[in-house]
Design an enzyme around this catalytic site. Structure first.
Site, PDB file in Angstrom:
ATOM      1  N   LYS A  37       0.846  -1.197   0.000  1.00  0.00           N
ATOM      2  CA  LYS A  37       0.000   0.000   0.000  1.00  0.00           C
ATOM      3  C   LYS A  37       0.881   1.245   0.000  1.00  0.00           C
ATOM      4  CE  LYS A  37      -1.750   2.786   2.985  1.00  0.00           C
ATOM      5  NZ  LYS A  37      -1.829   4.119   2.319  1.00  0.00           N
TER       6      LYS A  37
ATOM      7  N   GLY B  83       7.445   4.992   7.735  1.00  0.00           N
ATOM      8  CA  GLY B  83       6.552   6.138   7.929  1.00  0.00           C
ATOM      9  C   GLY B  83       6.788   6.756   9.292  1.00  0.00           C
ATOM     10  N   SER B  84       5.743   7.361   9.834  1.00  0.00           N
ATOM     11  CA  SER B  84       5.918   8.102  11.081  1.00  0.00           C
ATOM     12  C   SER B  84       5.989   7.162  12.284  1.00  0.00           C
ATOM     13  CB  SER B  84       4.746   9.073  11.275  1.00  0.00           C
ATOM     14  OG  SER B  84       3.571   8.344  11.583  1.00  0.00           O
ATOM     15  N   THR B  85       6.628   7.662  13.332  1.00  0.00           N
ATOM     16  CA  THR B  85       6.743   6.881  14.555  1.00  0.00           C
ATOM     17  C   THR B  85       5.364   6.627  15.175  1.00  0.00           C
ATOM     18  OG1 THR B  85       8.991   7.603  14.970  1.00  0.00           O
ATOM     19  CG2 THR B  85       7.724   6.918  16.894  1.00  0.00           C
TER      20      THR B  85
ATOM     21  N   GLY C 151       3.823   3.849  13.325  1.00  0.00           N
ATOM     22  CA  GLY C 151       4.623   2.658  13.628  1.00  0.00           C
ATOM     23  C   GLY C 151       4.212   2.036  14.956  1.00  0.00           C
TER      24      GLY C 151
ATOM     25  N   GLU D  44      10.584   1.293   9.953  1.00  0.00           N
ATOM     26  CA  GLU D  44      11.582   2.336   9.686  1.00  0.00           C
ATOM     27  C   GLU D  44      10.847   3.650   9.858  1.00  0.00           C
ATOM     28  OE1 GLU D  44      13.334   5.087   8.354  1.00  0.00           O
ATOM     29  OE2 GLU D  44      13.421   4.307   6.313  1.00  0.00           O
TER      30      GLU D  44
ATOM     31  N   CYS E 229      13.612  10.773   6.265  1.00  0.00           N
ATOM     32  CA  CYS E 229      13.573  10.300   7.649  1.00  0.00           C
ATOM     33  C   CYS E 229      14.928  10.466   8.330  1.00  0.00           C
ATOM     34  CB  CYS E 229      13.110   8.854   7.702  1.00  0.00           C
ATOM     35  SG  CYS E 229      13.960   7.826   6.504  1.00  0.00           S
TER      36      CYS E 229
ATOM     37  N   GLU F 252      10.454  15.861  15.177  1.00  0.00           N
ATOM     38  CA  GLU F 252      10.694  15.750  13.743  1.00  0.00           C
ATOM     39  C   GLU F 252       9.781  16.717  12.992  1.00  0.00           C
ATOM     40  OE1 GLU F 252       9.578  12.057  11.731  1.00  0.00           O
ATOM     41  OE2 GLU F 252      11.451  12.191  10.606  1.00  0.00           O
TER      42      GLU F 252
END
Lengths: 307, 482
Positions: free
Chosen positions: B186, B238-240, B243, B260, B294, B391
């Site tokens: 996706k 993607g974003s933490t 995640g 990641e 990132c 971030e």
């Protein structure tokens, strides 16, 4: 500029020079080389490059006749095209300065003379001084001296500084270009050091090479020298000129050099008071590209005079 | 003598090479299938806010079909092929991507806003290289892990971000297929087009139906994929925050997971550094891809003795950064990927000013339409400022000074993230000393943002776990039987 006499030991100055990273320099240059130059901006760049040329003949077989022909070309790059500038200067041996001055009387084109036992610089200092005086007395507007590379590589920085400062004194109102012959200097760190030293000793211009040794005006070397000029400018507000010489034979490379100047130093340097190309064959490629931009067609090299 | 104005003219890459369809369906079992719910969303060009295409929005039932297709392809076709045969498909895909590299680059730039020179010179060539690299491993898995017996995991669910759409797809699909898995991927909702183009490439390469399935949609589509019980492996970039949700969703399952995630990477300049190249490295570290990276070097630490010079040089360098139309070959900073992201960045820039940091932006003319942000420096930033801790994912750099190496090491490691770091010094010993103590998955020395398929990439702490790239990247898609 005047020599900075407050310095007594140049190793102190040179030790403060930041190191130069070869790979990082190449990456910076690669970014410049992907810049795309089109349309009126390209035409402007080509004209600018033509106006920055020091049209050069430095051969053992140079004669007054050859020099006079070159001086004519310096004024009439390609009379078939409109709107072309003249070159900035002609560059000859001291013995030819008188001939060139006479041929270029009543023009704005400068006469530059190589000096100090060009190209190797391997002559006694007294001889180098006489060499320079001869050129100045015959009316040279600019003196292109070579440094003693052997002394520099041996670490005798004070000698090199004194030599440059002494020649600068003899120049009077003539502007001094200091040739490093970077092809003999081994590393970019050395190029940065010698640039810093020559600027401190009074160079008005710093110049890469004699044209007799390869490699000559490579992009990393030129970038390093531009950086030294920028550092000096940031510190003192004083501009120093730059002259790459040797190996710049195509319009494409010349334009990339100008883009490098634009980004590293700024547009104040984009004129022939502060930037020169030492070249003999570059002019015709610039002219061919110029005609191509105007007409959309490449013309045969036969349509452009070689001298 | 007065200075010369010499401005580069626009030099636009032609878009004639791409044909964007009016509407894209889901790529399931080797075919284009409309979503069962018949819902679509709009894809927008962030450079001028123009509409690019309608894209299918996958719901749970569509995801289920894709998973069924991938499972069936795994059981019946892909797991029965030898490594050498799988390798042939991967080589074929890599070559087709190379052939279509111009098209892929233009598409990536139109869809995501990144400068054409980056999609052309970085994203697409690197994506091809990942396929070539992993194609070579497909028949050498036993040799890759000597003495171990390995097998494919089965079905890999992969979710990619919007900052490097095609490249992250390559990082994920290439090793998964080389190891013998089938894939449901996706892409991020703002950047689906190169993944859909990749689906066409799979068709053209004759890849067996169902080996690669592309399901487009928003976060709910990704959540349905993660939650599907028949998935063996999840790979997410993607974003933490997302995640963490994925990790929660995997609790109590035997799904293998690699994440990641975000970063706030430190770029450290010591006083003996090659200053001009370090400045260039800082520019590359934070402004590459509009800072949507990132591992962007978003926290700059400069030793105090050279800080004034470095900041002066950085400010000057910003004057020759071109911000604008991503299709212009001279553009260095293109469009921010989405309106939402631009708002996030602008919120952080205001926050930085509120926090008392000094802001610097060069004067530049931004296009009237589209999402743009000038390169931004913050000096006088405190370690405790939020702009130095969180971030931002944009072209915003915070600059702090330090006195000693111990101090900078503590400050650099004082972050919930640990993805990358940069060290600039002329002394090799300092490089080794710092890189062994920095808590970061990658430490670059006298360079930044260098990627190679043979080199593993991944994070410490909240930057995620697992490695992509290299041999490490293979093991993320294998089970070790003994």
């Amino acid at each position: 500029m005047q020599p900075n006499t407050s310095l007594t030991d140049f190793s102190v100055l040179l030790n403060s020079v930041a190191p130069v990273d070869q790979i990082g320099s190449l990456e910076r240059i690669a970014k410049i080389q992907t810049r795309s130059l089109k349309g009126p901006a390209k035409l402007q760049g080509l004209r600018m490059a033509l106006s920055m040329i020091d049209l050069t003949t430095l051969e053992g077989k140079d004669t007054p006749g050859k020099v006079r022909q070159m001086c004519y070309k310096a004024q009439h790059l390609h009379d078939q095209a409109d709107g072309l500038p003249t070159v900035a200067a002609v560059c000859v041996f001291p013995t030819m300065v008188g001939v060139a001055k006479a041929a270029l009387a009543h023009t704005a084109i400068k006469v530059a003379a190589v000096s100090t036992a060009f190209p190797a610089g391997q002559a006694p200092f007294e001889v180098k001084k006489l060499d320079t005086l001869h050129a100045v007395e015959h009316g040279a507007d600019e003196i292109d001296m070579v440094i003693s590379r052997g002394r520099f590589l041996a670490g005798d920085y004070n000698f090199v500084f004194d030599e440059i400062a002494a020649i600068k004194e003899l120049c009077g109102s003539a502007r001094l270009k200091v040739i490093f012959e970077t092809g003999e200097l081994d590393s970019l760190d050395q190029v940065k050091r010698v640039s810093t030293l020559a600027i401190a000793a009074g160079a008005d211009f710093i110049k890469t090479s004699t044209g007799k040794i390869q490699p000559a005006a490579t992009f990393p070397v030129v970038l390093t020298m531009l950086t030294a000029i920028k550092d000096h400018y940031d510190k003192t507000g004083q501009m120093i000129g730059m002259k790459p010489a040797g190996g710049i034979s195509s319009a494409k490379i010349a334009l990339q050099h100008l883009l490098l100047v634009k980004e590293v130093l700024g547009e104040a340097w984009l004129n022939n008071e502060w930037y020169r190309f030492g070249a003999s064959s570059l002019a015709n490629d610039l002219l061919m590209q110029y005609q191509k931009q105007l007409t959309g067609k490449y013309q045969s090299a036969s349509y452009f005079s070689i001298d | 003598m007065s200075s010369t104005n010499w401005n580069l003219e626009p030099s636009l890459e032609s878009t004639a090479v791409v044909q964007i369809k009016a509407q894209y369906e889901l790529f399931i079992n080797g075919q284009w299938q409309a979503p069962l719910s018949k819902t679509y969303f709009d894809s927008v060009n962030p450079a001028d806010e123009s509409h690019l295409a309608k894209i299918a929005w996958a719901q749970a039932q569509d995801i289920d079909l894709a998973v069924q297709a991938a499972r069936s392809a795994y059981e019946n076709v892909w797991s029965k092929l030898s490594g050498a045969e799988r390798g042939k498909y991967l080589f074929r895909i890599a070559r087709l991507m190379q052939e279509k590299s111009r098209e892929l680059a233009v598409l990536e730039t139109l869809d995501g806003g990144k400068p054409i020179k980056e999609s052309r010179d970085v994203d697409v060539p690197l994506a091809c290289n990942h396929f070539f690299y992993y194609a070579g491993w497909a028949d050498k898995l036993q040799e890759a892990f000597a003495g171990r017996e390995v097998a494919a995991l089965g079905l890999a669910a992969q979710i990619t971000p919007w900052n490097f759409p095609l490249l992250m797809l390559a990082w994920k699909i290439a090793p998964a297929l080389a190891c013998g898995n089938t894939v449901v991927l996706k892409p991020a909702e703002t950047t689906s087009l190169t993944a859909l183009k990749f689906a066409e490439i799979c068709q053209e390469a004759g890849l067996p139906a169902g080996v690669v399935n592309i399901v487009t949609g928003y976060g709910d589509s990704g959540a349905a994929l993660v939650a599907h019980p028949d998935v063996n492996k999840i790979a997410f970039t993607g974003s933490t925050a997302v995640g963490k949700q994925i990790q929660k969703a995997c609790i109590g399952t035997d799904k293998k997971l690699t994440l990641e995630l975000g970063g706030k990477s430190a770029n450290i300049i010591l006083e003996d550094a090659p200053i001009d190249q370090a400045v260039e490295g800082v520019i590359n570290a934070i402004f590459f891809n509009q800072g949507h990276v990132c591992c962007a070097g978003s926290r700059l630490y400069v030793q105090e003795s050279i800080a004034t010079r470095v900041i002066e040089k950085l400010k000057f360098r910003l004057q020759s950064i071109y911000v604008g139309n991503p299709l212009d070959k001279n553009t260095d900073i293109g469009a921010i990927n989405s309106k939402k992201q631009l708002e996030t960045i602008e919120r952080y820039i205001s926050l930085g000013v509120e926090e008392g940091a000094e802001m610097y932006q060069p004067s530049c003319h931004l296009p009237a339409k589209g999402y743009y942000c000038p390169p931004t420096l913050f000096t006088d930033v405190a370690q405790s400022a939020r702009i130095a801790q969180e971030e931002i994912f944009g072209p915003v750099l915070t600059i702090q000074t330090f006195r000693t190496i111990d101090e900078v090491l503590q400050k650099a490691n004082n972050s919930p993230y640990g993805l990358a770091a940069g060290v600039w010094t002329d002394k090799g010993a300092r490089i080794f000393g710092l890189s062994s103590q920095l808590q970061a998955g990658v430490v670059w020395a006298n360079t930044y943002n260098k990627f190679d398929p043979a080199s593993p990439f991944g994070g410490y702490k909240e930057s995620g776990f697992g490695r992509e790239g290299g041999l490490h990247g293979l093991s993320a898609y294998l089970k070790f039987i003994n």
